[in-house]
Motif scaffolding. Structure first.
Motif, PDB file in Angstrom:
ATOM      1  N   MET A  66       0.841  -1.164   0.000  1.00  0.00           N
ATOM      2  CA  MET A  66       0.000   0.000   0.000  1.00  0.00           C
ATOM      3  C   MET A  66       0.901   1.246   0.000  1.00  0.00           C
ATOM      4  O   MET A  66       1.934   1.274   0.648  1.00  0.00           O
ATOM      5  N   VAL A  67       0.462   2.252  -0.670  1.00  0.00           N
ATOM      6  CA  VAL A  67       1.239   3.484  -0.816  1.00  0.00           C
ATOM      7  C   VAL A  67       1.557   4.110   0.542  1.00  0.00           C
ATOM      8  O   VAL A  67       2.663   4.599   0.758  1.00  0.00           O
ATOM      9  N   THR A  68       0.612   4.083   1.466  1.00  0.00           N
ATOM     10  CA  THR A  68       0.838   4.716   2.770  1.00  0.00           C
ATOM     11  C   THR A  68       1.917   4.006   3.569  1.00  0.00           C
ATOM     12  O   THR A  68       2.556   4.615   4.426  1.00  0.00           O
ATOM     13  N   GLU A  69       2.129   2.735   3.297  1.00  0.00           N
ATOM     14  CA  GLU A  69       3.191   1.983   3.961  1.00  0.00           C
ATOM     15  C   GLU A  69       4.518   2.134   3.217  1.00  0.00           C
ATOM     16  O   GLU A  69       5.581   2.155   3.826  1.00  0.00           O
ATOM     17  N   LYS A  70       4.455   2.244   1.916  1.00  0.00           N
ATOM     18  CA  LYS A  70       5.666   2.374   1.110  1.00  0.00           C
ATOM     19  C   LYS A  70       6.321   3.742   1.309  1.00  0.00           C
ATOM     20  O   LYS A  70       7.542   3.869   1.242  1.00  0.00           O
ATOM     21  N   PRO A 121       5.932   6.173   4.161  1.00  0.00           N
ATOM     22  CA  PRO A 121       5.397   6.613   5.459  1.00  0.00           C
ATOM     23  C   PRO A 121       5.724   8.062   5.821  1.00  0.00           C
ATOM     24  O   PRO A 121       5.042   8.650   6.659  1.00  0.00           O
ATOM     25  N   ASP A 122       6.740   8.641   5.202  1.00  0.00           N
ATOM     26  CA  ASP A 122       7.119  10.015   5.521  1.00  0.00           C
ATOM     27  C   ASP A 122       6.593  11.039   4.515  1.00  0.00           C
ATOM     28  O   ASP A 122       6.946  12.219   4.592  1.00  0.00           O
ATOM     29  N   SER A 123       5.743  10.602   3.614  1.00  0.00           N
ATOM     30  CA  SER A 123       5.209  11.495   2.595  1.00  0.00           C
ATOM     31  C   SER A 123       4.315  12.567   3.217  1.00  0.00           C
ATOM     32  O   SER A 123       3.546  12.287   4.152  1.00  0.00           O
ATOM     33  N   ASN A 124       4.397  13.770   2.687  1.00  0.00           N
ATOM     34  CA  ASN A 124       3.529  14.842   3.179  1.00  0.00           C
ATOM     35  C   ASN A 124       2.094  14.677   2.675  1.00  0.00           C
ATOM     36  O   ASN A 124       1.223  15.440   3.039  1.00  0.00           O
ATOM     37  N   LYS A 125       1.864  13.677   1.873  1.00  0.00           N
ATOM     38  CA  LYS A 125       0.519  13.412   1.360  1.00  0.00           C
ATOM     39  C   LYS A 125      -0.139  12.221   2.072  1.00  0.00           C
ATOM     40  O   LYS A 125      -1.242  11.812   1.730  1.00  0.00           O
ATOM     41  N   ARG A 126       0.532  11.670   3.072  1.00  0.00           N
ATOM     42  CA  ARG A 126       0.042  10.461   3.737  1.00  0.00           C
ATOM     43  C   ARG A 126      -1.304  10.686   4.440  1.00  0.00           C
ATOM     44  O   ARG A 126      -2.187   9.840   4.363  1.00  0.00           O
ATOM     45  N   ALA A 127      -1.473  11.806   5.120  1.00  0.00           N
ATOM     46  CA  ALA A 127      -2.741  12.068   5.808  1.00  0.00           C
ATOM     47  C   ALA A 127      -3.901  12.058   4.822  1.00  0.00           C
ATOM     48  O   ALA A 127      -4.935  11.433   5.072  1.00  0.00           O
ATOM     49  N   ASP A 128      -3.726  12.727   3.694  1.00  0.00           N
ATOM     50  CA  ASP A 128      -4.774  12.745   2.674  1.00  0.00           C
ATOM     51  C   ASP A 128      -5.019  11.354   2.104  1.00  0.00           C
ATOM     52  O   ASP A 128      -6.167  10.972   1.849  1.00  0.00           O
ATOM     53  N   TYR A 144     -10.013   6.312   9.053  1.00  0.00           N
ATOM     54  CA  TYR A 144     -10.357   7.638   9.555  1.00  0.00           C
ATOM     55  C   TYR A 144      -9.688   7.879  10.909  1.00  0.00           C
ATOM     56  O   TYR A 144      -9.120   8.941  11.156  1.00  0.00           O
ATOM     57  N   GLN A 145      -9.759   6.882  11.791  1.00  0.00           N
ATOM     58  CA  GLN A 145      -9.162   7.026  13.117  1.00  0.00           C
ATOM     59  C   GLN A 145      -7.648   7.183  13.022  1.00  0.00           C
ATOM     60  O   GLN A 145      -7.050   7.986  13.741  1.00  0.00           O
ATOM     61  N   LYS A 146      -7.035   6.432  12.136  1.00  0.00           N
ATOM     62  CA  LYS A 146      -5.582   6.535  11.941  1.00  0.00           C
ATOM     63  C   LYS A 146      -5.214   7.944  11.470  1.00  0.00           C
ATOM     64  O   LYS A 146      -4.211   8.522  11.912  1.00  0.00           O
ATOM     65  N   THR A 147      -6.018   8.503  10.587  1.00  0.00           N
ATOM     66  CA  THR A 147      -5.777   9.869  10.104  1.00  0.00           C
ATOM     67  C   THR A 147      -5.843  10.861  11.252  1.00  0.00           C
ATOM     68  O   THR A 147      -4.957  11.713  11.402  1.00  0.00           O
ATOM     69  N   VAL A 148      -6.868  10.739  12.073  1.00  0.00           N
ATOM     70  CA  VAL A 148      -7.055  11.652  13.209  1.00  0.00           C
ATOM     71  C   VAL A 148      -5.932  11.501  14.233  1.00  0.00           C
ATOM     72  O   VAL A 148      -5.397  12.491  14.739  1.00  0.00           O
ATOM     73  N   THR A 149      -5.545  10.273  14.509  1.00  0.00           N
ATOM     74  CA  THR A 149      -4.526   9.999  15.524  1.00  0.00           C
ATOM     75  C   THR A 149      -3.125  10.425  15.083  1.00  0.00           C
ATOM     76  O   THR A 149      -2.389  11.051  15.847  1.00  0.00           O
ATOM     77  N   GLU A 150      -2.774  10.091  13.846  1.00  0.00           N
ATOM     78  CA  GLU A 150      -1.412  10.346  13.376  1.00  0.00           C
ATOM     79  C   GLU A 150      -1.196  11.773  12.855  1.00  0.00           C
ATOM     80  O   GLU A 150      -0.070  12.258  12.845  1.00  0.00           O
ATOM     81  N   TYR A 151      -2.274  12.423  12.417  1.00  0.00           N
ATOM     82  CA  TYR A 151      -2.161  13.766  11.835  1.00  0.00           C
ATOM     83  C   TYR A 151      -3.247  14.682  12.396  1.00  0.00           C
ATOM     84  O   TYR A 151      -4.066  15.211  11.642  1.00  0.00           O
TER      85      TYR A 151
END
Length: 59
Positions: free
Chosen positions: A1-5, A7-14, A36-43
């Protein structure tokens, strides 16, 4: 998955939020809530987190 590949991308939250939207519309509500929860928690200060929080409340 892109979000795992990338992880430091500035587009990860989106990306996490958009995966949640896709899952929600596909009927995978538990998975959508998780993204959704991961988005809220991490960003928490991102605009994606604000939108994700609204989607969580709606579900």
């Amino acid at each position: 998955m892109v979000t795992e590949k990338y992880p430091d991308s500035n587009k990860r939250a989106d990306a996490l939020f958009k995966i949640g939207i896709i899952d929600e519309y596909a009927g995978s509500i538990d998975s959508a809530k998780s993204f959704y929860q991961k988005t809220v928690t991490e960003y928490p200060s991102s605009s994606a987190a604000n939108l994700a929080a609204k989607r969580l409340k709606a579900l």
